[in-house]
Scaffold this motif. Structure first.
Motif, PDB file in Angstrom:
ATOM      1  N   LEU A 128      -5.612   4.652  -5.944  1.00 47.40           N
ATOM      2  CA  LEU A 128      -5.593   2.996  -5.541  1.00 47.40           C
ATOM      3  C   LEU A 128      -6.971   2.755  -4.122  1.00 47.40           C
ATOM      4  O   LEU A 128      -6.732   3.303  -3.550  1.00 47.40           O
ATOM      5  CB  LEU A 128      -4.288   2.374  -4.754  1.00 47.40           C
ATOM      6  N   LYS A 182       0.572   3.780  -3.064  1.00 45.37           N
ATOM      7  CA  LYS A 182      -0.439   4.772  -3.627  1.00 45.37           C
ATOM      8  C   LYS A 182       1.075   6.178  -3.098  1.00 45.37           C
ATOM      9  O   LYS A 182       0.708   7.181  -3.959  1.00 45.37           O
ATOM     10  CB  LYS A 182      -0.576   4.569  -2.473  1.00 45.37           C
ATOM     11  N   GLU A 183       1.562   5.999  -1.518  1.00 49.58           N
ATOM     12  CA  GLU A 183       3.066   7.268  -1.606  1.00 49.58           C
ATOM     13  C   GLU A 183       3.946   7.094  -2.620  1.00 49.58           C
ATOM     14  O   GLU A 183       4.108   8.162  -2.594  1.00 49.58           O
ATOM     15  CB  GLU A 183       3.122   6.751   0.161  1.00 49.58           C
ATOM     16  N   ARG A 208       0.919  -0.955  -0.090  1.00 49.62           N
ATOM     17  CA  ARG A 208      -0.051  -0.002   0.183  1.00 49.62           C
ATOM     18  C   ARG A 208       1.534   1.155   0.730  1.00 49.62           C
ATOM     19  O   ARG A 208       0.508   2.159  -1.225  1.00 49.62           O
ATOM     20  CB  ARG A 208      -1.137  -0.024   1.073  1.00 49.62           C
TER      21      ARG A 208
END
Ligand code: XMP
Length: 513
Positions: free
Chosen positions: A274, A267-268, A263
């Motif tokens: 997402l 995402k970051e 994640r």
């Protein structure tokens, strides 16, 4: 675009021909040997390779290319069966070899070796790899012999005026040490390709194609945390931005800390749009009571499709499903190869596009795995992510023998984390295809302190492989194995024994279920 056409007659080495030519930065594609004339013309190749194959041109129904390949005015290279096709179709004679030649042989250059062998002819004798039953008795009119072997008087033939060449040996395998250079020479010097095909040019071309296909449509992409789906998503995001939505389903069958790591990276670090779905409980419920491996795999596939469909429905209109299909999957489903027997069902998202009535976007379908990794680097995906070992879609479920319970998964995760840490600490992670723990719910007696124990067993699996199709068990150093065993028994409750799996594939498979 400059490209070479490889017509496949069923050789087990056809993919290698494509890889060698692409390593020379020349784009090429494999198509069935029986590709129709109009499609060949539309492909507009700068050169054509006829692959080897298991058939004999002496058989009446042996597969043949359309004769147009000889009249397009581009160079043609026939390898083994491909060379025999050239001979048979252009009026020479093929006969059964007096002695079949398999394995290493010495090629003796005749005269100056012609244009094809010019860069290599100074050596006079060259190591090659042979695998043939038939041989050329008499080359067609207009052909000269450029080299021979003990059992093949015409091992390399050429019609220099028409640019047609035949090799009795296999230049694409590593056992022909100068073979890659020969294929590079054919693609670049003889076909005149510039060698400009790079990952940067692929990104540009793929971006253009994705935009043309998708238009203003919306694309949904299932992310698994693996290299293929991640590269697919990053490439799509670059091409169409927020028209893409990615869905990551946490099925509760991931390794320790993996869901969170995936994640964060996606995402970051990579900025992908997402949707993260926590479906842990749902998968566990569906798996309860199931012990049969195929049943487990099918259940996981089914629940995945259900969860994914529900998430897609929340997103409103979606037109396309993006998939990280790779070139080997495309080739495997080509008609010449036929369907091989299913050992394990590997389709993680089986039937999804049909059920959801979505069109497919498959931007990696022309690439090999190592090219996908290179593309990932080009797209700025962190190396730690690109170098990740493969992880099966059904996750820890196929590494936890028998019924799946939360308790067993927790034990397996803790043991697997030890394996991952120690393999990484020993600097072995990038050298191994995979290394992991398997939980065997078999109890055995042990002694810890002065107390008798009666607990489960962990099997450690570590393999070396090129493609996962075959594998050797890794000869891990004993001190690494010893550290893994000691730490698992000391640190992981409910385990008192560790064994090392020394089975290769075949006969074993890599995963236990
Ligand atoms: P086996 O166990 O068949 O595995 O020797 C060969 C390789 O495939 C991986 N594997 C899978 N990958 N979905 C996947 O995406 C699956 O269902 C699946 N089953 C096995 C396995 O990890 C190994 O690398």
């Amino acid at each position: 675009m400059e490209r070479i056409l490889i017509l496949d007659f069923g050789s087990q080495y056809t993919q290698l021909i494509a890889r060698r030519i692409r390593e020379a930065h020349v784009y090429c594609e494999i198509h069935p040997g029986t590709m129709p004339a109009d499609e060949i013309q539309r492909f507009a190749p700068k050169g054509i390779v006829l692959s080897g194959g298991p058939a004999s041109v002496l058989e009446p129904d042996a597969p043949r290319p359309d004769p147009i390949v000889f009249s397009l005015g581009v160079p043609v290279l026939g390898i083994c069966y491909g060379m025999q096709l050239i001979t048979a179709m252009l009026g020479g004679t093929v006969g059964p070899a007096h002695a079949r030649e398999y394995g290493r042989a010495q090629l003796e250059v005749v005269g100056d070796g012609g244009r094809l062998l010019a860069p290599f002819a100074a050596q006079r004798r060259l190591d090659v790899w042979m695998s043939h039953g038939d041989r050329i008795e008499r080359p067609p009119a207009g052909f000269t012999t450029l080299a021979r072997t003990e059992n093949a008087p015409h091992a390399v033939i050429a019609d220099e005026t028409r640019g047609i060449y035949g090799l009795q040996f296999h230049p694409e395998v590593v056992h022909t040490p100068w073979g890659a250079a020969l294929l590079t020479h054919f693609a670049r010097a003889i076909c005149g390709c510039g060698g400009t095909w790079t990952m940067a040019s692929f990104v540009e071309e793929a971006t253009r194609r994705i935009r043309a296909q998708v238009g203003a449509g919306r694309v949904i992409c299932a992310l698994s945390g693996g290299v293929d789906s991640t590269v697919t998503a990053v490439l799509l995001h670059r091409a169409i931005g927020e028209q893409l939505v990615c869905v990551f389903v946490d099925n509760g069958l991931l390794r320790l800390g993996e869901a969170e790591e995936v994640r964060r990276t996606l995402k970051e670090e990579l900025g992908l749009p997402l949707v993260f779905v926590d479906a842990k409980a749902r998968f566990l419920r569906a798996l309860s009571g199931i012990t049969d491996p195929e049943q487990k795999r099918k259940t996981i596939g089914r629940v995945f499709v259900e969860v994914f469909e529900e998430e897609a429905a929340k997103l409103g209109r979606v037109d396309f499903l993006a998939q990280g299909t790779l070139y080997p999957d495309v080739i495997e489903s080509m008609p010449v190869k036929g369907k091989s027997h299913t050992i394990k069902s590997h389709h993680n998202v089986g039937g999804l596009p049909e059920r959801m009535r979505l069109k497919l976007v498959e931007p990696l379908r022309e690439l090999f795995k190592d090219e996908v990794r290179e593309l990932g680097r080009e797209l700025g995906i962190p190396e730690s992510f690109i170098a990740r070992q493969p992880f099966p879609g059904p996750g820890l479920a196929v590494r936890c023998v028998g019924e799946i319970t939360e308790e067993k998964l927790a034990v397996l995760r803790a043991a697997d984390a030890v394996v991952q840490e120690e393999i990484r600490a020993a600097g072995l992670d990038t050298r191994l295809w995979q290394a992991f723990a398997v939980l065997l719910p078999v109890k055995s007696v042990g002694v810890m302190g002065d107390r008798r124990t009666y607990a489960w067993c962990i099997a450690v699996r570590a393999v070396e492989s090129q493609d996962g199709m075959t594998a050797d068990f890794a000869k891990l150093p004993y001190d690494v194995l010893a550290r893994i065993a000691t730490r698992i028994v000391n640190e992981v409750p409910k385990v008192n024994r560790v064994v090392y799996d020394i089975t290769s594939k075949p006969p074993g498979t890599i995963e236990w279920e």
